[in-house]
Scaffold this motif. Structure first.
Motif, PDB file in Angstrom:
ATOM      1  N   ARG A 229       0.720  -1.119  -0.028  1.00  0.00           N
ATOM      2  CA  ARG A 229      -0.079  -0.199  -0.032  1.00  0.00           C
ATOM      3  C   ARG A 229       0.928   1.376   0.024  1.00  0.00           C
ATOM      4  O   ARG A 229       0.691   2.152  -0.823  1.00  0.00           O
ATOM      5  CB  ARG A 229      -0.845  -0.029   1.150  1.00  0.00           C
ATOM      6  CG  ARG A 229      -1.997   1.041   1.417  1.00  0.00           C
ATOM      7  CD  ARG A 229      -2.669   1.460   2.445  1.00  0.00           C
ATOM      8  NE  ARG A 229      -3.335   0.120   2.838  1.00  0.00           N
ATOM      9  CZ  ARG A 229      -4.584  -0.190   2.400  1.00  0.00           C
ATOM     10  NH1 ARG A 229      -5.171   1.005   1.535  1.00  0.00           N
ATOM     11  NH2 ARG A 229      -5.165  -1.240   2.497  1.00  0.00           N
ATOM     12  N   GLU A 230       1.830   1.220   0.843  1.00  0.00           N
ATOM     13  CA  GLU A 230       2.710   2.465   0.966  1.00  0.00           C
ATOM     14  C   GLU A 230       3.492   2.758  -0.309  1.00  0.00           C
ATOM     15  O   GLU A 230       3.443   4.050  -0.710  1.00  0.00           O
ATOM     16  CB  GLU A 230       3.544   2.411   2.137  1.00  0.00           C
ATOM     17  CG  GLU A 230       3.034   2.317   3.458  1.00  0.00           C
ATOM     18  CD  GLU A 230       3.750   1.919   4.584  1.00  0.00           C
ATOM     19  OE1 GLU A 230       3.629   2.320   5.550  1.00  0.00           O
ATOM     20  OE2 GLU A 230       5.007   1.067   4.300  1.00  0.00           O
ATOM     21  N   GLN A 231       3.873   1.503  -0.962  1.00  0.00           N
ATOM     22  CA  GLN A 231       4.727   1.895  -2.135  1.00  0.00           C
ATOM     23  C   GLN A 231       3.491   2.417  -3.374  1.00  0.00           C
ATOM     24  O   GLN A 231       4.033   3.305  -4.087  1.00  0.00           O
ATOM     25  CB  GLN A 231       5.309   0.700  -2.677  1.00  0.00           C
ATOM     26  CG  GLN A 231       6.579   0.161  -1.777  1.00  0.00           C
ATOM     27  CD  GLN A 231       7.736   1.048  -1.992  1.00  0.00           C
ATOM     28  OE1 GLN A 231       7.848   2.169  -2.682  1.00  0.00           O
ATOM     29  NE2 GLN A 231       8.834   0.673  -1.734  1.00  0.00           N
ATOM     30  N   THR A 232       2.274   1.926  -3.378  1.00  0.00           N
ATOM     31  CA  THR A 232       1.447   2.252  -4.354  1.00  0.00           C
ATOM     32  C   THR A 232       1.115   3.594  -4.128  1.00  0.00           C
ATOM     33  O   THR A 232       0.993   4.399  -5.152  1.00  0.00           O
ATOM     34  CB  THR A 232       0.199   1.171  -4.191  1.00  0.00           C
ATOM     35  OG1 THR A 232       0.742  -0.123  -4.454  1.00  0.00           O
ATOM     36  CG2 THR A 232      -0.685   1.620  -5.286  1.00  0.00           C
ATOM     37  N   VAL A 233       0.645   4.075  -2.932  1.00  0.00           N
ATOM     38  CA  VAL A 233       0.483   5.256  -2.639  1.00  0.00           C
ATOM     39  C   VAL A 233       1.512   6.417  -3.187  1.00  0.00           C
ATOM     40  O   VAL A 233       1.179   7.252  -3.634  1.00  0.00           O
ATOM     41  CB  VAL A 233      -0.302   5.525  -1.343  1.00  0.00           C
ATOM     42  CG1 VAL A 233      -0.276   6.960  -0.893  1.00  0.00           C
ATOM     43  CG2 VAL A 233      -1.361   4.696  -1.068  1.00  0.00           C
ATOM     44  N   ARG A 234       2.733   6.044  -2.575  1.00  0.00           N
ATOM     45  CA  ARG A 234       3.799   7.172  -2.865  1.00  0.00           C
ATOM     46  C   ARG A 234       4.125   7.233  -4.593  1.00  0.00           C
ATOM     47  O   ARG A 234       4.165   8.133  -4.906  1.00  0.00           O
ATOM     48  CB  ARG A 234       5.152   6.215  -2.386  1.00  0.00           C
ATOM     49  CG  ARG A 234       6.440   6.950  -2.621  1.00  0.00           C
ATOM     50  CD  ARG A 234       7.469   6.329  -1.975  1.00  0.00           C
ATOM     51  NE  ARG A 234       8.113   4.963  -2.885  1.00  0.00           N
ATOM     52  CZ  ARG A 234       8.864   5.123  -3.957  1.00  0.00           C
ATOM     53  NH1 ARG A 234       9.250   6.191  -4.382  1.00  0.00           N
ATOM     54  NH2 ARG A 234       9.122   4.014  -4.346  1.00  0.00           N
ATOM     55  N   LEU A 235       4.099   5.991  -5.201  1.00  0.00           N
ATOM     56  CA  LEU A 235       4.205   6.180  -6.647  1.00  0.00           C
ATOM     57  C   LEU A 235       3.301   6.984  -7.263  1.00  0.00           C
ATOM     58  O   LEU A 235       3.285   7.242  -8.460  1.00  0.00           O
ATOM     59  CB  LEU A 235       4.605   4.818  -7.325  1.00  0.00           C
ATOM     60  CG  LEU A 235       5.975   4.249  -6.527  1.00  0.00           C
ATOM     61  CD1 LEU A 235       5.985   2.824  -6.980  1.00  0.00           C
ATOM     62  CD2 LEU A 235       7.258   4.845  -7.209  1.00  0.00           C
ATOM     63  N   MET A 236       1.996   6.615  -6.812  1.00  0.00           N
ATOM     64  CA  MET A 236       0.676   7.261  -7.534  1.00  0.00           C
ATOM     65  C   MET A 236       0.316   8.637  -7.053  1.00  0.00           C
ATOM     66  O   MET A 236      -0.614   9.301  -7.332  1.00  0.00           O
ATOM     67  CB  MET A 236      -0.531   6.405  -7.514  1.00  0.00           C
ATOM     68  CG  MET A 236      -0.214   5.013  -7.996  1.00  0.00           C
ATOM     69  SD  MET A 236       0.229   5.182  -9.465  1.00  0.00           S
ATOM     70  CE  MET A 236      -1.116   5.924 -10.362  1.00  0.00           C
TER      71      MET A 236
END
Length: 398
Positions: free
Chosen positions: A175-182
């Motif tokens: 989740r954290e990586q997804t939110v960061r990149l998006m």
């Protein structure tokens, strides 16, 4: 498939020495990492394995990130989570030039492969490039274009990468990586965060977190190989082929709790004020919120029950946003005429408040995995305001 076949035929030409038939001692293996792009499907970055024949100078990039919009049923398969990706190969110069023109960074990490390991990697990649082997079932987190590159390198090295990365903790969750990149596309970022379930919040080790090109590049740089003279680094040289000319994603994931809490509180205050001083405004805003909650709930149910997007299954946000909200839509029109909610609406509101309480208690229980605090903080004041506003006055029969 035609691209794969053409690349395979080009690599297999016996007329001159090159990547396809060079001895392992002449093969140079590198990990090529491309920075994130501007389009949403490019935000995660990309990578490839480069094989270079040091004698002829021929170099090819092998990557696993090809998909076909014209594939029969592509959009339906995409919605159902049954995406098919392809492996492809292209001359390094053509591949790198495309990313340089797009403004994306290009980094080359040369890897310390023995001749036997380089030859084994080349043979596996050529086998994988055959039309009957090139297609695979894509998964965002566990089987994507980067995990395939990682696994191919690890296979040729006898499992060294997996053994070392599995023993290290990861830095962020899915989740954290997804939110960061998006984060460059806020609405898409919020939509993805709302749709991700507890699967996306599990702690990861470095091997699992290497589903991202940038993370794999960082982790590979710390891998050590055993040898007669002791250990040596897997990465022998790192070259920045082209710098990034686009906006880079933040180093950490944005904290959505305060923004969504303030948004929920502001909406609740506006709903209460509108209910008292501007009934038509309350009807409009209330109906829009209920429509959002109902449609979002339907979407979450579809993701859980009818698709293979396992990262969206068992989503606790269904307690906050669910199809029952659509039953309350007529109550906003009753409020415009100064009438309280019907008995059916009262029952639905009571169920929703119990669901809201359950969502809070579920989040407070020890061992809870899903991190959906931002949506809890958004939904709580809004649902409390809606319940108060819709149940004002005396009850009327159905």
């Amino acid at each position: 498939m035609l691209c794969c076949l053409v690349a395979l035929l080009a690599l297999a030409q016996p007329a001159h020495a090159g990547v396809a038939n060079a001895p392992g001692a002449n093969l140079e293996v590198s990990l090529i990492t491309y920075g994130p792009g501007e389009t949403y499907w490019e935000r995660f970055g990309h990578d490839a394995i480069e094989l270079r024949d040091t004698v002829s100078g021929e170099a090819y990039n092998f990557n696993y990130g090809v998909f076909d919009f014209d594939e029969s049923g592509f959009l339906l398969n995409f919605a159902r989570g049954r995406m098919h990706y392809l492996m492809d190969a292209a001359p390094t110069r053509l591949d790198v030039d495309w990313y340089v023109r797009a403004g994306r960074s290009v980094t080359r990490q040369r890897l310390d492969f023995t001749p036997e390991q380089a030859s084994a990697l080349r043979d596996f990649l050529l086998w994988n490039l055959r039309p009957e082997n090139a297609r695979y079932d894509y998964d965002y987190y566990v089987d994507n274009c980067t995990t395939r590159v990682r696994d191919a390198l690890d296979r040729a090295l006898g499992g060294v990468i997996e053994a070392q990365l599995t023993a290290r903790p990861g830095g962020m969750t899915y989740r954290e990586q997804t939110v960061r990149l998006m984060s460059a596309q806020p609405w898409l970022m919020l939509l993805l965060d709302l749709g991700l379930g507890p699967y996306a919040d599990r702690p990861l080790n470095a091997w699992q977190e290497s589903f991202l090109p940038s993370v794999l590049s960082q982790q590979v740089a710390s891998v050590r190989l055993a040898g007669p003279q002791g250990t040596r680094p897997l990465v022998t040289t790192t070259e920045l082929v082209a710098p990034n000319r686009l906006d880079t994603p933040p180093a950490t994931a944005p904290d959505l709790r305060l923004p969504l809490a303030l948004a929920g509180l502001a909406l609740a205050v506006v709903l209460l004020l509108a209910r008292r001083f501007w009934p038509p405004g309350f009807t409009l805003l209330g109906a829009l919120y209920l429509l959002f909650a109902g449609v979002a709930g339907i979407g979450l149910l579809i993701l859980w029950l009818l698709t293979t997007h396992h990262a969206a299954w068992a989503n606790a946000n269904l307690l906050l946003f669910n199809p029952l909200a659509l039953i309350l839509l007529p109550s906003t029109w009753r409020a415009r005429r100064g009438l309280p909610a019907s008995r059916l609406a009262d029952i639905v509101l009571l169920l929703q408040l119990f669901a809201l309480l359950a969502a809070v208690l579920l989040h407070l229980l020890p061992g809870t995995v899903q991190q959906n605090q931002p949506w809890l903080l958004f939904a709580m004041p809004v649902w409390l305001a809606m319940a108060w506003a819709l149940r004002r006055g005396r009850h009327h029969p159905l």
